[in-house]
Each structure stands twice: as structure tokens, then as C-alpha cells.
Motif scaffolding. Structure first.
Motif, PDB file in Angstrom:
ATOM      1  N   SER A 173       0.371   4.026  -2.799  1.00 18.68           N
ATOM      2  CA  SER A 173      -0.137   5.367  -2.474  1.00 18.68           C
ATOM      3  C   SER A 173       0.892   6.437  -2.828  1.00 18.68           C
ATOM      4  O   SER A 173       0.531   7.492  -3.354  1.00 18.68           O
ATOM      5  CB  SER A 173      -0.554   5.461  -1.008  1.00 18.68           C
ATOM      6  N   ALA A 197      -9.417   5.056  -1.668  1.00 19.98           N
ATOM      7  CA  ALA A 197      -9.458   6.500  -1.382  1.00 19.98           C
ATOM      8  C   ALA A 197      -8.375   7.227  -2.184  1.00 19.98           C
ATOM      9  O   ALA A 197      -8.629   8.284  -2.771  1.00 19.98           O
ATOM     10  CB  ALA A 197      -9.285   6.750   0.110  1.00 19.98           C
ATOM     11  N   CYS A 198      -7.184   6.649  -2.235  1.00 15.95           N
ATOM     12  CA  CYS A 198      -6.077   7.279  -2.975  1.00 15.95           C
ATOM     13  C   CYS A 198      -6.354   7.329  -4.481  1.00 15.95           C
ATOM     14  O   CYS A 198      -5.942   8.275  -5.154  1.00 15.95           O
ATOM     15  CB  CYS A 198      -4.777   6.523  -2.735  1.00 15.95           C
ATOM     16  N   GLN A 229     -10.199   6.909   6.826  1.00 16.75           N
ATOM     17  CA  GLN A 229      -9.506   6.231   7.930  1.00 16.75           C
ATOM     18  C   GLN A 229     -10.223   6.498   9.257  1.00 16.75           C
ATOM     19  O   GLN A 229     -10.426   5.576  10.058  1.00 16.75           O
ATOM     20  CB  GLN A 229      -8.047   6.697   7.998  1.00 16.75           C
ATOM     21  N   LEU A 235      -8.913  -2.530   5.528  1.00 19.57           N
ATOM     22  CA  LEU A 235      -8.438  -1.147   5.688  1.00 19.57           C
ATOM     23  C   LEU A 235      -7.519  -0.747   4.536  1.00 19.57           C
ATOM     24  O   LEU A 235      -7.616   0.360   4.007  1.00 19.57           O
ATOM     25  CB  LEU A 235      -7.716  -0.977   7.030  1.00 19.57           C
ATOM     26  N   GLN A 288      -8.189   2.268   1.950  1.00 14.40           N
ATOM     27  CA  GLN A 288      -7.209   3.352   1.798  1.00 14.40           C
ATOM     28  C   GLN A 288      -6.726   3.455   0.349  1.00 14.40           C
ATOM     29  O   GLN A 288      -6.571   4.560  -0.186  1.00 14.40           O
ATOM     30  CB  GLN A 288      -6.021   3.121   2.739  1.00 14.40           C
ATOM     31  N   THR A 289      -6.503   2.313  -0.276  1.00 17.20           N
ATOM     32  CA  THR A 289      -6.067   2.317  -1.676  1.00 17.20           C
ATOM     33  C   THR A 289      -7.142   2.936  -2.561  1.00 17.20           C
ATOM     34  O   THR A 289      -6.848   3.771  -3.426  1.00 17.20           O
ATOM     35  CB  THR A 289      -5.750   0.881  -2.152  1.00 17.20           C
ATOM     36  N   TYR A 303       0.824  -1.217   0.000  1.00 19.46           N
ATOM     37  CA  TYR A 303       0.000   0.000   0.000  1.00 19.46           C
ATOM     38  C   TYR A 303       0.851   1.257   0.000  1.00 19.46           C
ATOM     39  O   TYR A 303       0.558   2.220  -0.722  1.00 19.46           O
ATOM     40  CB  TYR A 303      -0.954   0.011   1.202  1.00 19.46           C
ATOM     41  N   LEU A 309      -8.931  10.433   2.044  1.00 13.26           N
ATOM     42  CA  LEU A 309      -8.141   9.363   2.673  1.00 13.26           C
ATOM     43  C   LEU A 309      -8.180   9.481   4.197  1.00 13.26           C
ATOM     44  O   LEU A 309      -8.475   8.507   4.902  1.00 13.26           O
ATOM     45  CB  LEU A 309      -6.700   9.411   2.163  1.00 13.26           C
ATOM     46  N   GLN A 310      -7.918  10.673   4.689  1.00 19.78           N
ATOM     47  CA  GLN A 310      -7.906  10.908   6.141  1.00 19.78           C
ATOM     48  C   GLN A 310      -9.287  10.645   6.750  1.00 19.78           C
ATOM     49  O   GLN A 310      -9.411  10.008   7.800  1.00 19.78           O
ATOM     50  CB  GLN A 310      -7.457  12.351   6.411  1.00 19.78           C
TER      51      GLN A 310
END
Length: 197
Positions: free
Chosen positions: A7, A59-60, A38, A52, A56-57, A3, A34-35
């Protein structure tokens, strides 16, 4: 799944290759999503590390399609995911899950899973925040540059309709943002009423 490397790769491309005319859909928006994703995942009790990382990936990469197109950027983002993420150790089923997350953010949103609901809420978190006005203005500038919106009164009416039709999907986002969003909507309705009188 690497990740961190994935990212780093996409955030570098967003920083260096996105059009400067994307005053809303810039790398700052991706980092904000992203923030928020999370924080929502933690509050929503997502503890599985693989889940998770996929969230997160996604979101990026959720707006990475803006590197090549404006309309249909979600599909373009998925093409990029399938092209580059295998090089970072992501498996085919993980790519499909990331693409499902990205496609769920398409307006109108239609999330089917818990992770999709979290990403959708993260993407439009600002609707219920104190920094709503400057963020909304950055979207207005972006759309005006593209010729999609002509003036502030038209934009205010668009925003009222958008806020009326929008919903938060997770209990956490509803608790954190619903009241703020209703305040923004009330203020915008007052503005629209004043503009039409």
C-alpha cells in the motif's frame, strides 16, 4: 502478503505520478474508498484477516490503472497488480482475487462475491453522502477537461441517469446511503426540470 509495503508503494506512486487533471480520480479518492471499504467490511462482519488484506489491497490498487491510461484503467490496474504484488509476497491466487475485485468496480458494476459487493459500494459511497455535490463537481471538472462533458445541464442529465441505474449491493451501504442517494437524485431531477423549462 506484506500489505503495508504494497500500500505504501502504490499510494506513493498515486501521489507523485497521477495526472493533476484527475480532480476526481486522485489519491484522495483511493484513500476514501480504502477507508469506506474497511468500515463496510467491519459492519458486514468480515473478520478473516486474509480476506481483509485482499480487500484493502484491491481498494489501494482499484484505480492504479489511471497511472497509464484513462479508458480501460481497470485492466491496466490488474496488469500492475500482477507485475508488482508478487514482490510483496502475494501468491498467484491472491493476485487473481484482487483483480476480480478491481474488475467488479467497472461501470456498470457486476459484483459476484461479498468482498466485490463491498468494494463496489465503497467506490461509489459518495452518491449517498452529504459531500456528494463537491465530489460530483470534481468528477465534472475531470470529465470536462477530457472533453467528455460540455456543460452543467448535460452533466446534470448524466448524473440523473447514473443515479437511477446505480444500486448499492450490501445491506450496510443500503442502510447508510440509499436515502441520501434518493435525496440527491430528487434534487438533480428538480434541476434538470428547471433547465429544460
Amino acid at each position: 502478503m506484506n500489505y503495508q509495503a504494497a500500500s505504501d508503494y502504490i499510494l506513493h506512486r498515486l501521489r507523485t505520478q497521477l495526472s493533476p487533471s484527475l480532480s476526481y480520480h486522485g489519491v484522495h479518492h483511493t484513500l476514501d474508498v480504502l477507508q469506506t471499504a474497511q468500515a463496510l467490511a467491519e459492519a458486514e462482519g468480515i473478520t478473516d484477516e486474509a480476506s481483509l488484506i485482499l480487500l484493502q489491497t484491491a481498494a489501494c490498487f482499484h484505480d492504479a490503472g489511471f497511472l497509464t491510461t484513462y479508458e480501460g484503467h481497470e485492466e491496466q490496474g490488474c496488469l500492475l497488480v500482477r507485475e508488482v504484488l508478487p514482490g510483496f509476497g502475494y501468491l498467484p491466487e491472491q493476485l487473481e482475487m484482487i483483480c476480480s475485485l478491481i474488475m467488479a468496480t467497472q461501470i456498470p458494476q457486476s459484483p459476484q462475491t461479498h468482498l466485490e459487493r463491498i468494494l463496489c459500494d465503497a467506490d461509489l459511497d459518495y452518491l449517498g453522502r452529504d459531500d456528494f455535490a463537491p465530489i460530483a463537481d470534481s468528477l465534472f471538472q475531470e470529465l470536462r477537461t477530457r472533453g467528455s462533458v460540455t456543460d452543467t445541464p448535460v452533466w446534470n442529465r448524466i448524473q440523473v441517469k447514473f443515479l437511477e441505474n446505480h444500486r448499492y449491493w450490501t445491506p450496510t451501504a443500503i442502510a447508510w446511503r440509499q436515502a441520501g442517494k434518493e435525496q440527491q437524485l430528487a434534487a438533480l431531477r428538480t434541476l434538470v426540470e428547471a433547465e429544460t423549462n
